[in-house]
Design a protein around this motif. Structure first.
Motif, PDB file in Angstrom:
ATOM      1  N   UNK A  51      48.735   4.062 -37.815  1.00 55.83           N
ATOM      2  CA  UNK A  51      48.200   2.713 -37.864  1.00 55.83           C
ATOM      3  C   UNK A  51      46.684   2.789 -37.935  1.00 55.83           C
ATOM      4  N   UNK A  52      46.065   1.737 -38.458  1.00 52.51           N
ATOM      5  CA  UNK A  52      44.612   1.697 -38.474  1.00 52.51           C
ATOM      6  C   UNK A  52      44.057   1.502 -37.070  1.00 52.51           C
ATOM      7  N   UNK A  53      44.899   1.077 -36.129  1.00 47.63           N
ATOM      8  CA  UNK A  53      44.490   0.889 -34.750  1.00 47.63           C
ATOM      9  C   UNK A  53      44.930   2.095 -33.932  1.00 47.63           C
ATOM     10  N   UNK A  54      43.989   2.678 -33.169  1.00 48.22           N
ATOM     11  CA  UNK A  54      44.310   3.868 -32.387  1.00 48.22           C
ATOM     12  C   UNK A  54      44.911   3.507 -31.038  1.00 48.22           C
ATOM     13  N   UNK A  55      44.592   2.331 -30.520  1.00 46.20           N
ATOM     14  CA  UNK A  55      45.029   1.965 -29.177  1.00 46.20           C
ATOM     15  C   UNK A  55      45.904   0.714 -29.192  1.00 46.20           C
ATOM     16  N   UNK A  56      46.682   0.574 -28.139  1.00 51.91           N
ATOM     17  CA  UNK A  56      47.503  -0.619 -27.974  1.00 51.91           C
ATOM     18  C   UNK A  56      46.663  -1.763 -27.415  1.00 51.91           C
ATOM     19  N   UNK A  57      47.057  -2.965 -27.750  1.00 57.34           N
ATOM     20  CA  UNK A  57      46.442  -4.149 -27.150  1.00 57.34           C
ATOM     21  C   UNK A  57      47.328  -4.736 -26.071  1.00 57.34           C
ATOM     22  N   UNK A  58      48.665  -4.557 -26.231  1.00 56.68           N
ATOM     23  CA  UNK A  58      49.607  -5.171 -25.292  1.00 56.68           C
ATOM     24  C   UNK A  58      50.687  -4.182 -24.877  1.00 56.68           C
ATOM     25  N   UNK A  59      51.139  -4.334 -23.652  1.00 59.39           N
ATOM     26  CA  UNK A  59      52.293  -3.626 -23.115  1.00 59.39           C
ATOM     27  C   UNK A  59      53.280  -4.665 -22.605  1.00 59.39           C
ATOM     28  N   UNK A  60      54.541  -4.447 -22.882  1.00 62.02           N
ATOM     29  CA  UNK A  60      55.610  -5.354 -22.422  1.00 62.02           C
ATOM     30  C   UNK A  60      55.988  -4.929 -21.005  1.00 62.02           C
ATOM     31  N   UNK A  61      55.862  -5.824 -20.046  1.00 63.33           N
ATOM     32  CA  UNK A  61      56.132  -5.498 -18.646  1.00 63.33           C
ATOM     33  C   UNK A  61      56.990  -6.590 -18.020  1.00 63.33           C
ATOM     34  N   UNK A  62      58.217  -6.209 -17.673  1.00 59.28           N
ATOM     35  CA  UNK A  62      59.156  -7.118 -17.005  1.00 59.28           C
ATOM     36  C   UNK A  62      59.370  -8.422 -17.779  1.00 59.28           C
ATOM     37  N   UNK A  63      59.416  -8.311 -19.094  1.00 59.12           N
ATOM     38  CA  UNK A  63      59.759  -9.469 -19.914  1.00 59.12           C
ATOM     39  C   UNK A  63      58.583 -10.203 -20.510  1.00 59.12           C
ATOM     40  N   UNK A  64      57.359  -9.772 -20.215  1.00 54.42           N
ATOM     41  CA  UNK A  64      56.176 -10.463 -20.721  1.00 54.42           C
ATOM     42  C   UNK A  64      55.212  -9.473 -21.361  1.00 54.42           C
ATOM     43  N   UNK A  65      54.538  -9.902 -22.417  1.00 54.28           N
ATOM     44  CA  UNK A  65      53.471  -9.101 -22.985  1.00 54.28           C
ATOM     45  C   UNK A  65      52.227  -9.234 -22.109  1.00 54.28           C
ATOM     46  N   UNK A  67      64.085  -2.050  -6.431  1.00 53.99           N
ATOM     47  CA  UNK A  67      64.588  -2.677  -7.655  1.00 53.99           C
ATOM     48  C   UNK A  67      64.089  -1.898  -8.870  1.00 53.99           C
ATOM     49  N   UNK A  68      64.723  -2.150  -9.997  1.00 56.54           N
ATOM     50  CA  UNK A  68      64.301  -1.562 -11.263  1.00 56.54           C
ATOM     51  C   UNK A  68      63.334  -2.504 -11.967  1.00 56.54           C
ATOM     52  N   UNK A  69      62.200  -1.952 -12.407  1.00 54.49           N
ATOM     53  CA  UNK A  69      61.266  -2.679 -13.256  1.00 54.49           C
ATOM     54  C   UNK A  69      61.206  -1.985 -14.607  1.00 54.49           C
ATOM     55  N   UNK A  70      60.740  -2.711 -15.618  1.00 51.52           N
ATOM     56  CA  UNK A  70      60.761  -2.161 -16.976  1.00 51.52           C
ATOM     57  C   UNK A  70      59.434  -2.414 -17.677  1.00 51.52           C
ATOM     58  N   UNK A  71      58.930  -1.383 -18.345  1.00 50.47           N
ATOM     59  CA  UNK A  71      57.753  -1.523 -19.184  1.00 50.47           C
ATOM     60  C   UNK A  71      57.993  -0.855 -20.533  1.00 50.47           C
ATOM     61  N   UNK A  72      57.320  -1.341 -21.564  1.00 48.96           N
ATOM     62  CA  UNK A  72      57.401  -0.741 -22.893  1.00 48.96           C
ATOM     63  C   UNK A  72      56.001  -0.716 -23.493  1.00 48.96           C
ATOM     64  N   UNK A  73      55.558   0.473 -23.862  1.00 48.60           N
ATOM     65  CA  UNK A  73      54.256   0.629 -24.500  1.00 48.60           C
ATOM     66  C   UNK A  73      54.450   1.237 -25.888  1.00 48.60           C
ATOM     67  N   UNK A  74      53.410   1.153 -26.702  1.00 43.73           N
ATOM     68  CA  UNK A  74      53.416   1.787 -28.026  1.00 43.73           C
ATOM     69  C   UNK A  74      52.002   2.225 -28.350  1.00 43.73           C
ATOM     70  N   UNK A  75      51.900   3.350 -29.050  1.00 44.12           N
ATOM     71  CA  UNK A  75      50.588   3.814 -29.472  1.00 44.12           C
ATOM     72  C   UNK A  75      50.715   4.660 -30.736  1.00 44.12           C
ATOM     73  N   UNK A  76      49.612   4.787 -31.450  1.00 42.82           N
ATOM     74  CA  UNK A  76      49.591   5.636 -32.638  1.00 42.82           C
ATOM     75  C   UNK A  76      49.549   7.083 -32.189  1.00 42.82           C
TER      76      UNK A  76
END
Length: 311
Positions: A4-18, A120-129
């Motif tokens: 991607x032209x972007x090297x870093x993420x702007x948002x991470x999905x955490x417990x259902x919210x960006x 409890x279980x929590x959930x996060x989703x990140x993405x990066x180049x």
């Protein structure tokens, strides 16, 4: 892999919210941080003519949920399908065309004890180049490996069918040792002394036109591994899952490893012994080419293995 032209993420999905990248944090006393109580996935999203596409998203999400079950979580706040859609949302929100996706289910508890049911279980989703894990020229030049002094987990000590965060201390020990010794990656033996896998990849050897790979009894059931077995059989190569001894590696005609991060990489040297002619062999090259065609949306298998982010 295209970046991607972007090297870093702007948002991470955490417990259902960006959540903005800098705000996606957990407390220092989080039990996952202290005890390794988490499970994760590594997934690639590729640039195709139809836009970004995630490779085998359904299988990755099913393995994530299965990992949580194996670790012992009694319930999860999201289904596999919901987490799959969340992965797509993360890619879209960050504007990536190609990236690496990291979903993580982690434990949180105020009691901070060793009982999984206390929290409890929590959930996060990140993405990066992220480019080639074993080096930008690894697919062409191959990598050098050694057999680690560290043994892979016994399947009744640490659950080998789950991507548990705590399991990876074993991989870190082996990888760090190998890099300090001047190698690129480590091969790990199982508790019986047979070849298991690398620190983050599954392993294949080729002898006299037959592809051999360790069975899954002591290793992670790699999704890229499964894909290459299918592609190899599509191309007419016989594939045998069996026990492989350390000396089998030394006399292989070809050797290659695979994983989400590494993709398909030839091994040209093991324990200072040259494999084949010291270059990627014809079987390795054929499978790497087929894999590239799949993830770019240019292969008959693409339709069943790619999930397009934009529908």
């Amino acid at each position: 892999m295209e970046e991607s032209s972007m090297a870093e993420s702007r948002y991470i999905w955490l417990d259902g919210q960006l959540v903005e990248y800098e705000k996606a944090t957990v407390h220092f006393l989080n039990t996952a941080l202290h005890y390794g109580l988490g499970v994760f996935e590594g997934i690639r999203c590729y640039s195709t003519s139809r836009g970004p596409a995630i490779f085998r998203l359904k299988e990755h999400m099913e393995r994530l949920v299965n990992s949580a079950k194996i670790l012992g979580f009694r319930s999860l706040p999201f289904t596999a399908d919901q987490l799959g859609e969340a992965c797509k949302e993360v890619v879209r929100a960050n504007g990536f065309q190609a990236c690496y996706i990291r979903p993580l289910i982690f434990h949180e508890s105020e009691k901070r004890d060793l009982n999984l049911d206390s929290g409890v279980a929590r959930v996060g989703i990140a993405a990066w180049a992220w480019g080639a894990y074993l080096g930008e020229d690894s697919e062409e030049k191959g990598v050098r490996m050694n057999v680690s002094s560290y043994t892979r987990h016994h399947p009744n000590v640490m659950m080998t069918k789950a991507k548990v965060t705590g399991n990876y201390a074993n991989s870190v020990l082996a990888k760090t040792e190998s890099v300090r010794l001047g190698f690129d990656e480590a091969v790990m033996l199982d508790p019986q002394g047979y070849v298991a896998e690398c620190t983050g990849e599954n392993l294949f050897i080729v002898r006299k036109g037959v592809i051999y790979t360790p069975g899954t009894w002591a290793v992670l059931e790699g999704i890229t591994r499964d894909s290459l077995i299918v592609l190899a059989r599509d191309l007419g190569y016989p594939v045998v899952e069996t026990q492989i001894s350390r000396d089998h590696l030394y006399i292989a005609d070809e050797m290659f490893v695979c994983g989400t991060a590494a993709e398909v990489v030839p091994v040209t040297e093991i324990d200072f012994r040259i494999i084949g002619d010291g270059k990627a062999g014809p079987v390795t090259r054929a499978l790497a080419r087929a894999f590239r065609e799949v993830v770019r949306g240019e292969h008959p298998r693409s339709a069943e293995w790619l999930s397009y982010v934009n529908g």
